[in-house]
Motif scaffolding. Structure first.
Motif, PDB file in Angstrom:
ATOM      1  N   ILE A 211       7.194  24.379   8.339  1.00 43.51           N
ATOM      2  CA  ILE A 211       7.009  22.934   8.159  1.00 43.51           C
ATOM      3  C   ILE A 211       8.213  22.327   7.450  1.00 43.51           C
ATOM      4  N   ARG A 212       8.726  23.015   6.435  1.00 48.08           N
ATOM      5  CA  ARG A 212       9.910  22.498   5.739  1.00 48.08           C
ATOM      6  C   ARG A 212      11.086  22.348   6.711  1.00 48.08           C
ATOM      7  N   LYS A 213      11.227  23.307   7.612  1.00 47.78           N
ATOM      8  CA  LYS A 213      12.302  23.218   8.614  1.00 47.78           C
ATOM      9  C   LYS A 213      12.084  22.002   9.519  1.00 47.78           C
ATOM     10  N   ASP A 214      10.840  21.783   9.953  1.00 54.47           N
ATOM     11  CA  ASP A 214      10.539  20.606  10.769  1.00 54.47           C
ATOM     12  C   ASP A 214      10.876  19.319  10.017  1.00 54.47           C
ATOM     13  N   LEU A 215      10.464  19.244   8.766  1.00 52.11           N
ATOM     14  CA  LEU A 215      10.706  18.033   7.987  1.00 52.11           C
ATOM     15  C   LEU A 215      12.194  17.810   7.756  1.00 52.11           C
ATOM     16  N   ASN A 216      12.907  18.887   7.498  1.00 54.10           N
ATOM     17  CA  ASN A 216      14.360  18.755   7.304  1.00 54.10           C
ATOM     18  C   ASN A 216      15.030  18.198   8.553  1.00 54.10           C
ATOM     19  N   GLU A 217      14.595  18.669   9.721  1.00 53.39           N
ATOM     20  CA  GLU A 217      15.172  18.176  10.970  1.00 53.39           C
ATOM     21  C   GLU A 217      14.814  16.714  11.204  1.00 53.39           C
TER      22      GLU A 217
ATOM     23  N   ASP B 195      16.971  14.751   8.865  1.00 56.85           N
ATOM     24  CA  ASP B 195      18.349  14.707   9.365  1.00 56.85           C
ATOM     25  C   ASP B 195      18.489  13.667  10.471  1.00 56.85           C
ATOM     26  N   ALA B 196      17.413  13.472  11.234  1.00 53.22           N
ATOM     27  CA  ALA B 196      17.408  12.462  12.299  1.00 53.22           C
ATOM     28  C   ALA B 196      17.062  11.078  11.764  1.00 53.22           C
ATOM     29  N   ARG B 197      16.884  10.960  10.444  1.00 51.96           N
ATOM     30  CA  ARG B 197      16.569   9.701   9.759  1.00 51.96           C
ATOM     31  C   ARG B 197      15.233   9.110  10.195  1.00 51.96           C
ATOM     32  N   LEU B 198      14.321   9.978  10.593  1.00 53.47           N
ATOM     33  CA  LEU B 198      12.977   9.540  10.955  1.00 53.47           C
ATOM     34  C   LEU B 198      12.038   9.582   9.762  1.00 53.47           C
ATOM     35  N   LEU B 199      12.299  10.490   8.826  1.00 52.70           N
ATOM     36  CA  LEU B 199      11.530  10.624   7.594  1.00 52.70           C
ATOM     37  C   LEU B 199      12.489  10.738   6.418  1.00 52.70           C
ATOM     38  N   SER B 200      11.942  10.596   5.217  1.00 49.51           N
ATOM     39  CA  SER B 200      12.704  10.850   3.993  1.00 49.51           C
ATOM     40  C   SER B 200      11.927  11.844   3.153  1.00 49.51           C
ATOM     41  N   ARG B 201      12.636  12.871   2.645  1.00 49.03           N
ATOM     42  CA  ARG B 201      11.970  13.906   1.869  1.00 49.03           C
ATOM     43  C   ARG B 201      11.571  13.401   0.493  1.00 49.03           C
ATOM     44  N   ILE B 202      10.405  13.787   0.056  1.00 50.35           N
ATOM     45  CA  ILE B 202       9.949  13.617  -1.317  1.00 50.35           C
ATOM     46  C   ILE B 202       9.414  14.961  -1.778  1.00 50.35           C
ATOM     47  N   HIS B 203       9.094  15.061  -3.053  1.00 46.16           N
ATOM     48  CA  HIS B 203       8.568  16.315  -3.573  1.00 46.16           C
ATOM     49  C   HIS B 203       7.256  16.663  -2.869  1.00 46.16           C
ATOM     50  N   GLY B 204       7.242  17.810  -2.202  1.00 46.37           N
ATOM     51  CA  GLY B 204       6.034  18.286  -1.548  1.00 46.37           C
ATOM     52  C   GLY B 204       5.793  17.757  -0.153  1.00 46.37           C
ATOM     53  N   GLY B 205       6.731  16.947   0.371  1.00 48.89           N
ATOM     54  CA  GLY B 205       6.494  16.409   1.703  1.00 48.89           C
ATOM     55  C   GLY B 205       7.562  15.429   2.123  1.00 48.89           C
TER      56      GLY B 205
ATOM     57  N   ALA C 296       2.605  10.754  10.151  1.00 53.11           N
ATOM     58  CA  ALA C 296       3.366   9.959   9.185  1.00 53.11           C
ATOM     59  C   ALA C 296       3.216   8.469   9.454  1.00 53.11           C
ATOM     60  N   ARG C 297       3.221   8.073  10.716  1.00 57.10           N
ATOM     61  CA  ARG C 297       3.051   6.652  11.050  1.00 57.10           C
ATOM     62  C   ARG C 297       1.665   6.161  10.651  1.00 57.10           C
ATOM     63  N   GLY C 298       0.677   7.039  10.749  1.00 56.45           N
ATOM     64  CA  GLY C 298      -0.682   6.630  10.397  1.00 56.45           C
ATOM     65  C   GLY C 298      -0.923   6.552   8.911  1.00 56.45           C
ATOM     66  N   ASP C 299      -0.373   7.505   8.151  1.00 56.48           N
ATOM     67  CA  ASP C 299      -0.672   7.599   6.721  1.00 56.48           C
ATOM     68  C   ASP C 299       0.477   7.179   5.817  1.00 56.48           C
ATOM     69  N   GLY C 300       1.679   7.059   6.391  1.00 54.56           N
ATOM     70  CA  GLY C 300       2.819   6.683   5.579  1.00 54.56           C
ATOM     71  C   GLY C 300       3.544   7.845   4.942  1.00 54.56           C
ATOM     72  N   ARG C 301       2.853   8.979   4.783  1.00 50.25           N
ATOM     73  CA  ARG C 301       3.466  10.149   4.181  1.00 50.25           C
ATOM     74  C   ARG C 301       2.757  11.395   4.675  1.00 50.25           C
ATOM     75  N   VAL C 302       3.425  12.544   4.569  1.00 47.19           N
ATOM     76  CA  VAL C 302       2.843  13.831   4.952  1.00 47.19           C
ATOM     77  C   VAL C 302       3.206  14.849   3.883  1.00 47.19           C
ATOM     78  N   SER C 303       2.348  15.866   3.725  1.00 51.56           N
ATOM     79  CA  SER C 303       2.619  16.913   2.746  1.00 51.56           C
ATOM     80  C   SER C 303       2.826  18.240   3.447  1.00 51.56           C
ATOM     81  N   VAL C 304       3.677  19.064   2.865  1.00 53.37           N
ATOM     82  CA  VAL C 304       3.996  20.371   3.447  1.00 53.37           C
ATOM     83  C   VAL C 304       2.738  21.231   3.560  1.00 53.37           C
TER      84      VAL C 304
ATOM     85  N   ARG D 271       5.238  19.783  17.938  1.00 55.14           N
ATOM     86  CA  ARG D 271       4.721  19.722  16.567  1.00 55.14           C
ATOM     87  C   ARG D 271       5.401  18.604  15.778  1.00 55.14           C
ATOM     88  N   GLN D 272       6.696  18.436  15.961  1.00 54.07           N
ATOM     89  CA  GLN D 272       7.401  17.372  15.246  1.00 54.07           C
ATOM     90  C   GLN D 272       6.928  15.988  15.685  1.00 54.07           C
TER      91      GLN D 272
END
Length: 259
Positions: A35-41, A44-54, A13-21, A5-6
């Motif tokens: 999903i929040r747990k997936d995004l946090n991980e 943490d791996a510096r693959l994504l950066s959190r923003i409000h809602g995604g 994310a690579r296709g759209d630039g951003r994802v929402s929860v 899933r991750q």
């Protein structure tokens, strides 16, 4: 190691630039907590950066691909482009550099007359070429296949031959301290020459640029005359604009601030 899933989230994310929860929870039929747990991980791996809602992609040393950048905040970019074009009087000379928001500004200039546009962006040249009222001059240099940008020392030397009324520039990221950032040092060299050879610099950037970071310093807000965005979510950047006398135009609130 990423889960299936991750990995799928990263592809989105690579296709759209951003994802929402909420959208991810619906797509994968799991809870928003999962999903929040997936995004946090992934963050943490510096693959994504959190923003409000995604989360957003592009927090490292590499920019998003061109199609992804063009699709992000497309409606906001169109409004920003129109507002920037409204600042340019007929019979002006101007630079327009690389970026999907600067391209929106170029399209909004099509009804102007008597313009001379110097650009290192093939997409800008293509958008303006049909207008008999706009003279388009294209910089020489290395063509970046990913987005049609022209970079390198030949482009820098070409830009230095001109002194124009306006420059319309973009940035990949805006830092809280007022630094304007980008990913390609070759592109930055051309942008710095553009800033140095324009009487008034107009920065066009949508609010997602406050959510990103990039490694190369392009300029500082103090070097900008007018900053056009859909909204400025950073109170510190707003204060920097006021202190430096930078005119801030926010298209989503239909007001502007002049220090």
């Amino acid at each position: 190691m990423l889960s299936e899933r991750q990995n799928a989230i990263m592809e989105l994310a690579r296709g759209d630039g951003r994802v929402s929860v909420e959208a991810l929870a619906g797509r994968f039929a799991v809870s928003v907590q999962t999903i929040r747990k997936d995004l946090n991980e992934l963050c943490d791996a510096r693959l994504l950066s959190r923003i409000h809602g995604g989360a957003v992609l592009g927090a490292g040393a590499e920019n998003l691909n061109y199609d992804a950048r063009r699709s992000i905040a497309a409606t906001e970019k169109a409004a920003i482009g129109k507002a920037a074009a409204d600042l340019i009087p007929d019979r002006s000379s101007l630079f327009i550099n690389i970026g999907t928001t600067t391209e929106a500004a170029a399209r909004a200039l099509l009804h102007h007359s008597g313009l001379m546009v110097i650009t290192n962006n093939l997409n800008v040249a293509h958008a303006l070429r049909a207008s008999p009222e706009i003279e388009v001059i294209v910089a020489g240099g290395l063509i970046r296949r990913s987005d049609g940008g022209i970079v390198g020392e030949a482009a820098v030397d070409f830009i230095r031959q001109f002194k124009v009324d306006f420059a319309v520039i973009g940035a990949s990221a805006i830092d809280e301290d007022g630094a304007l950032l980008d990913f390609d040092y070759r592109e930055v060299r051309v942008a710095q020459a553009i800033i140095a050879n324009a009487r008034h610099v107009v920065l066009v950037s949508d609010s997602t640029k406050f959510e990103r970071t990039a490694p190369v310093r392009l300029a500082r807000l103090e070097q900008i005359g007018t900053f056009v965005t859909d909204r400025c979510p950073s109170e510190r950047v707003r204060e920097l604009c006021q202190a430096a006398g930078v005119r801030l135009i926010e298209t989503s609130v239909d007001t502007d601030s002049v220090a």
